[in-house]
Write an enzyme that holds these catalytic residues in place. Structure first.
Site, PDB file in Angstrom:
ATOM      1  N   ASN A 271       8.493  -7.462   3.790  1.00 24.55           N
ATOM      2  CA  ASN A 271       8.500  -6.209   3.028  1.00 24.55           C
ATOM      3  C   ASN A 271       9.718  -5.356   3.391  1.00 24.55           C
ATOM      4  OD1 ASN A 271       7.060  -3.080   3.616  1.00 24.55           O
ATOM      5  ND2 ASN A 271       7.317  -3.829   1.543  1.00 24.55           N
TER       6      ASN A 271
ATOM      7  N   GLN B  30      -6.891  -0.897   2.733  1.00 24.91           N
ATOM      8  CA  GLN B  30      -6.227  -0.611   4.005  1.00 24.91           C
ATOM      9  C   GLN B  30      -6.907   0.534   4.748  1.00 24.91           C
ATOM     10  OE1 GLN B  30      -2.285   1.407   4.587  1.00 24.91           O
ATOM     11  NE2 GLN B  30      -1.691  -0.627   5.273  1.00 24.91           N
TER      12      GLN B  30
ATOM     13  N   ARG C 100       8.224   0.677  -3.410  1.00 25.06           N
ATOM     14  CA  ARG C 100       8.883   1.691  -4.236  1.00 25.06           C
ATOM     15  C   ARG C 100       9.477   1.143  -5.532  1.00 25.06           C
ATOM     16  NH1 ARG C 100      12.491   3.657   0.548  1.00 25.06           N
ATOM     17  NH2 ARG C 100      12.225   1.432   0.961  1.00 25.06           N
TER      18      ARG C 100
ATOM     19  N   CYS D  76       2.628   2.883   9.316  1.00 29.96           N
ATOM     20  CA  CYS D  76       2.927   4.206   8.761  1.00 29.96           C
ATOM     21  C   CYS D  76       3.665   5.081   9.770  1.00 29.96           C
ATOM     22  CB  CYS D  76       1.632   4.891   8.345  1.00 29.96           C
ATOM     23  SG  CYS D  76       1.950   6.487   7.596  1.00 29.96           S
TER      24      CYS D  76
ATOM     25  N   PRO E  18       0.850  -1.196   0.000  1.00 28.40           N
ATOM     26  CA  PRO E  18       0.000   0.000   0.000  1.00 28.40           C
ATOM     27  C   PRO E  18       0.879   1.237   0.000  1.00 28.40           C
ATOM     28  CG  PRO E  18       0.083  -0.983   2.190  1.00 28.40           C
ATOM     29  CD  PRO E  18       0.819  -1.918   1.275  1.00 28.40           C
ATOM     30  N   MET E  19       0.590   2.175  -0.887  1.00 31.38           N
ATOM     31  CA  MET E  19       1.347   3.437  -0.908  1.00 31.38           C
ATOM     32  C   MET E  19       0.372   4.580  -1.163  1.00 31.38           C
ATOM     33  SD  MET E  19       4.880   2.545  -2.956  1.00 31.38           S
ATOM     34  CE  MET E  19       4.148   1.563  -4.249  1.00 31.38           C
ATOM     35  N   ALA E  20       0.246   5.448  -0.151  1.00 26.70           N
ATOM     36  CA  ALA E  20      -0.660   6.592  -0.281  1.00 26.70           C
ATOM     37  C   ALA E  20      -0.223   7.432  -1.473  1.00 26.70           C
ATOM     38  CB  ALA E  20      -0.615   7.415   1.002  1.00 26.70           C
TER      39      ALA E  20
ATOM     40  N   ASP F  46      12.687  -2.903   0.802  1.00 26.81           N
ATOM     41  CA  ASP F  46      13.886  -2.893  -0.049  1.00 26.81           C
ATOM     42  C   ASP F  46      13.994  -4.070  -1.006  1.00 26.81           C
ATOM     43  OD1 ASP F  46      14.433  -0.663   1.418  1.00 26.81           O
ATOM     44  OD2 ASP F  46      16.157  -1.502   2.494  1.00 26.81           O
TER      45      ASP F  46
ATOM     46  N   LYS G 154      -0.626  -4.779   8.807  1.00 22.74           N
ATOM     47  CA  LYS G 154       0.716  -4.423   8.342  1.00 22.74           C
ATOM     48  C   LYS G 154       1.415  -3.639   9.440  1.00 22.74           C
ATOM     49  CE  LYS G 154       3.176  -2.284   4.485  1.00 22.74           C
ATOM     50  NZ  LYS G 154       3.522  -0.925   4.905  1.00 22.74           N
TER      51      LYS G 154
HETATM   52  C1  LIG Z   1       4.902   6.986  -1.163  1.00 21.00           C
HETATM   53  C2  LIG Z   1       4.666   5.927  -0.120  1.00 21.00           C
HETATM   54  C3  LIG Z   1       3.428   5.827   0.490  1.00 21.00           C
HETATM   55  C4  LIG Z   1       3.190   4.830   1.449  1.00 21.00           C
HETATM   56  N1  LIG Z   1       1.946   4.709   1.984  1.00 21.00           N
HETATM   57  C5  LIG Z   1       1.672   3.676   2.825  1.00 21.00           C
HETATM   58  C6  LIG Z   1       0.350   3.437   3.276  1.00 21.00           C
HETATM   59  O1  LIG Z   1      -0.606   4.147   2.925  1.00 21.00           O
HETATM   60  N2  LIG Z   1       0.152   2.391   4.127  1.00 21.00           N
HETATM   61  C7  LIG Z   1       1.177   1.569   4.536  1.00 21.00           C
HETATM   62  O2  LIG Z   1       0.941   0.626   5.293  1.00 21.00           O
HETATM   63  N3  LIG Z   1       2.436   1.785   4.102  1.00 21.00           N
HETATM   64  C8  LIG Z   1       2.696   2.785   3.245  1.00 21.00           C
HETATM   65  N4  LIG Z   1       3.958   2.946   2.756  1.00 21.00           N
HETATM   66  C9  LIG Z   1       5.007   1.959   3.121  1.00 21.00           C
HETATM   67  C10 LIG Z   1       5.079   0.840   2.086  1.00 21.00           C
HETATM   68  O3  LIG Z   1       3.890   0.082   2.063  1.00 21.00           O
HETATM   69  C11 LIG Z   1       6.263  -0.112   2.367  1.00 21.00           C
HETATM   70  O4  LIG Z   1       6.080  -0.681   3.629  1.00 21.00           O
HETATM   71  C12 LIG Z   1       7.612   0.610   2.351  1.00 21.00           C
HETATM   72  O5  LIG Z   1       7.715   1.496   1.248  1.00 21.00           O
HETATM   73  C13 LIG Z   1       8.772  -0.404   2.297  1.00 21.00           C
HETATM   74  O6  LIG Z   1       8.676  -1.212   1.156  1.00 21.00           O
HETATM   75  P1  LIG Z   1       9.563  -0.937  -0.182  1.00 21.00           P
HETATM   76  O7  LIG Z   1      10.989  -0.886   0.241  1.00 21.00           O
HETATM   77  O8  LIG Z   1       9.249  -2.083  -1.084  1.00 21.00           O
HETATM   78  O9  LIG Z   1       9.101   0.383  -0.744  1.00 21.00           O
HETATM   79  C14 LIG Z   1       4.226   3.946   1.824  1.00 21.00           C
HETATM   80  C15 LIG Z   1       5.481   4.078   1.216  1.00 21.00           C
HETATM   81  C16 LIG Z   1       5.714   5.042   0.252  1.00 21.00           C
HETATM   82  C17 LIG Z   1       7.064   5.135  -0.390  1.00 21.00           C
END
Ligand SMILES: Cc1cc2nc3c(=O)[nH]c(=O)nc-3n(C[C@H](O)[C@H](O)[C@H](O)COP(=O)(O)O)c2cc1C
Length: 335
Positions: free
Chosen positions: A200, A70, A225, A100, A16-18, A202, A139
């Site tokens: 989850n 979520q 990301r 978050c 999930p990414m806002a 990197d 999460k």
């Molecule tokens: C732009 C952005 C928005 C995010 N929004 C949320 C969110 O709404 N809810 C959540 O649980 N995590 C959120 N995250 C965290 C990601 O879900 C994830 O846990 C974190 O980026 C690590 O994973 P990655 O290294 O694959 O990016 C967000 C991360 C980014 C970069």
């Protein structure tokens, strides 16, 4: 990988990414190989306002099963109401955000701030699980800070509260996004609980996905990301896991086609004004690394309409194609 009644087609999940994992991006990632995609978080108090944003986030037309939404909040009653509202609007899985790190969220003691209050975690999880008939997932991060990595305690609470899958970002809240994600805590959690665990943090390549699955014993990996501007990463990982071989990187012609279709979906979903703005970051991600992209992005960010934006994107990619029909994504073109 199974979550309640839903058998996922593979164990690759979009994080999930806002502001990123809206409906168009979720549909695209699933089409390109992801087994599931979790929605952007929906604040539980925002339901009171019936805002355009909240209504849009509850729109799942055309989305492939299972639809995971979520929610975030710190009030058991409100969180339970938010879960019900989203199930009534098509959510098939409810995911609760306790990961978050954003101040806006933590200042109201929601998101990762909850990890400091284990009794409240239990109350919240039980309230949501008791409120809906669909699977509820959670999460988290590994803890609040390095001196209180309590992911194992939280995982035990989650399991006993009826949570059906647990995603763990291998950083503490205090880490923010700095340093490297660590996977030992995720492995320790996996050894402690029987519910599916999703690792989850990197994960950027097929090899890294395989390493994290092996190192942690987790049931699935979640990717955030690295999928921005690279939705084909899921098919690349799926192929590598199945065959041990790498798929060739997508060629520019395919990237052009994927981006054009993605932009059209964003414009249809958000409309003219927001569509142009939301699309900018995606265009920047897709074009990163291509020759002339920095200059192009600067120009593209000034364009005020979807029509001009789409025309500029097509022109940019046509130029790439003219310069090197066989160019692969990310490769440098000799001048
Ligand atoms: C732009 C952005 C928005 C995010 N929004 C949320 C969110 O709404 N809810 C959540 O649980 N995590 C959120 N995250 C965290 C990601 O879900 C994830 O846990 C974190 O980026 C690590 O994973 P990655 O290294 O694959 O990016 C967000 C991360 C980014 C970069």
């Amino acid at each position: 990988m199974r979550i309640g009644p839903y058998q996922l087609k593979n164990n690759l999940i979009v994080a999930p990414m806002a502001g990123v994992t809206d409906r168009p991006f979720r549909i695209l990632c699933k089409k390109m190989g992801a087994g599931m995609a979790v929605s952007e978080m929906v604040a539980s108090n925002s339901l009171l306002y019936g805002s355009e944003k909240t209504m849009r986030r509850a729109n799942h037309e055309g989305e492939v099963d299972p639809i995971s939404v979520q929610i975030v909040g710190a009030d058991p009653k409100m969180l339970a109401e938010a879960a019900k509202y989203n199930v009534d609007n098509g959510a098939q899985i409810i995911d609760i955000n306790m990961g978050c790190p954003a101040k806006k969220i933590c200042n109201v003691m929601a998101g990762s701030a909850l990890l400091q209050n284990e009794p409240l975690v239990q109350t919240l999880l039980e309230a949501v699980v008791g409120a809906v008939d669909v699977p509820v997932t959670l999460k988290i991060r590994t803890g609040w800070d390095k001196s209180s990595r309590n992911a194992i305690n939280i995982a035990r609470i989650a399991e006993s509260s009826g949570i059906q899958a647990l995603a763990i970002h291998g950083r503490t809240r205090a880490c923010g996004y700095t340093g490297d994600a660590e996977y030992d805590t995720i492995a320790a959690v996996k050894a402690e609980v029987r519910i599916p665990v999703i690792a989850n943090g990197d994960i950027t390549t097929p090899e890294k996905a395989q390493y994290v699955l092996q190192h942690t014993g987790a049931d699935a990996v979640m990717i955030g990301r690295a999928a921005q501007g690279r939705p084909w990463l899921f098919r690349e990982i799926a192929h590598f896991m199945a065959t041990g071989q790498h798929l060739p990187a997508p060629q520019v012609a395919e990237i052009r086609a994927v981006l054009v279709a993605h932009l059209q979906d964003l414009y249809d979903f958000y409309g003219e004004y927001s569509g142009t703005r939301v699309a900018r970051k995606h265009i920047s991600w897709y074009t990163k690394g291509l020759p002339g992209s920095a200059q192009f992005r600067h120009h593209m960010n000034q364009l005020p309409s979807t029509e001009e934006q789409m025309a500029a994107v097509c022109e940019f990619f046509d130029l790439q194609l003219e310069r090197g029909e066989r160019l692969h994504y990310g490769e440098e073109l000799a001048a």
